[in-house]
Design a protein around this motif. Structure first.
Motif, short mmCIF file in Angstrom:
data_model
loop_
_atom_site.label_atom_id
_atom_site.label_comp_id
_atom_site.label_asym_id
_atom_site.label_seq_id
_atom_site.Cartn_x
_atom_site.Cartn_y
_atom_site.Cartn_z
N UNK A 60 1.70 5.05 7.05
CA UNK A 60 2.77 4.23 8.01
C UNK A 60 3.33 3.20 6.74
N UNK A 61 1.95 2.70 5.91
CA UNK A 61 2.21 1.81 5.22
C UNK A 61 3.54 2.09 3.68
N UNK A 62 3.00 3.88 3.53
CA UNK A 62 3.41 4.51 2.22
C UNK A 62 4.60 5.11 2.85
N UNK A 63 4.80 5.21 3.75
CA UNK A 63 6.40 5.17 5.16
C UNK A 63 7.78 4.34 5.05
N UNK A 84 10.07 1.57 5.38
CA UNK A 84 10.92 1.78 4.05
C UNK A 84 11.25 0.15 3.28
N UNK A 85 10.19 -0.40 1.33
CA UNK A 85 10.84 -1.25 1.30
C UNK A 85 11.78 -1.27 0.57
N UNK A 104 19.57 -4.50 -8.85
CA UNK A 104 20.04 -3.08 -9.66
C UNK A 104 20.11 -1.84 -8.63
N UNK A 105 18.55 -1.13 -7.96
CA UNK A 105 19.02 -0.31 -7.83
C UNK A 105 20.21 -0.20 -6.83
#
Length: 96
Positions: free
Chosen positions: A40-43, A45-46, A51-52
């Motif tokens: 869940x932490x990896x999934x 969305x950050x 810039x991105x």
């Protein structure tokens, strides 16, 4: 009259035996709390940096410019042809 305190039930108690499993063992099991939490932490969305976001916007604009060739389809071509014909008829000198 005294109230009886609630007691924790042993219904959900897990017997580990000699020692509980190590974290690596928990992560190896796909149904464990640890592995589900890690996925869940990896999934999750950050937030993207400014810039991105700017780079992605430029890429989208470039793609739009490349794709914005002649627009329309057969109907648009038919309408343009009819408009050209009408303009040509209007421009012809009238013989009286």
């Amino acid at each position: 009259m005294t109230r009886v305190k609630k007691k924790r039930s042993d219904a959900n108690r897990i017997e580990w035996g000699e020692s509980p499993p190590r974290r690596s063992e928990k992560l190896a099991d796909p149904d464990s709390y640890e592995s589900r939490k890690k996925k869940a932490l990896e999934k999750r969305k950050r937030q993207k940096s400014v810039y991105e976001k700017h780079v992605e916007q430029q890429e989208r604009d470039d793609e739009r410019r490349e794709d914005s060739g002649p627009r329309g389809g057969r109907l648009a071509e038919k309408i343009r042809r009819l408009n050209r014909d009408r303009v040509e008829l209007d421009d012809e000198p009238e013989d009286d």
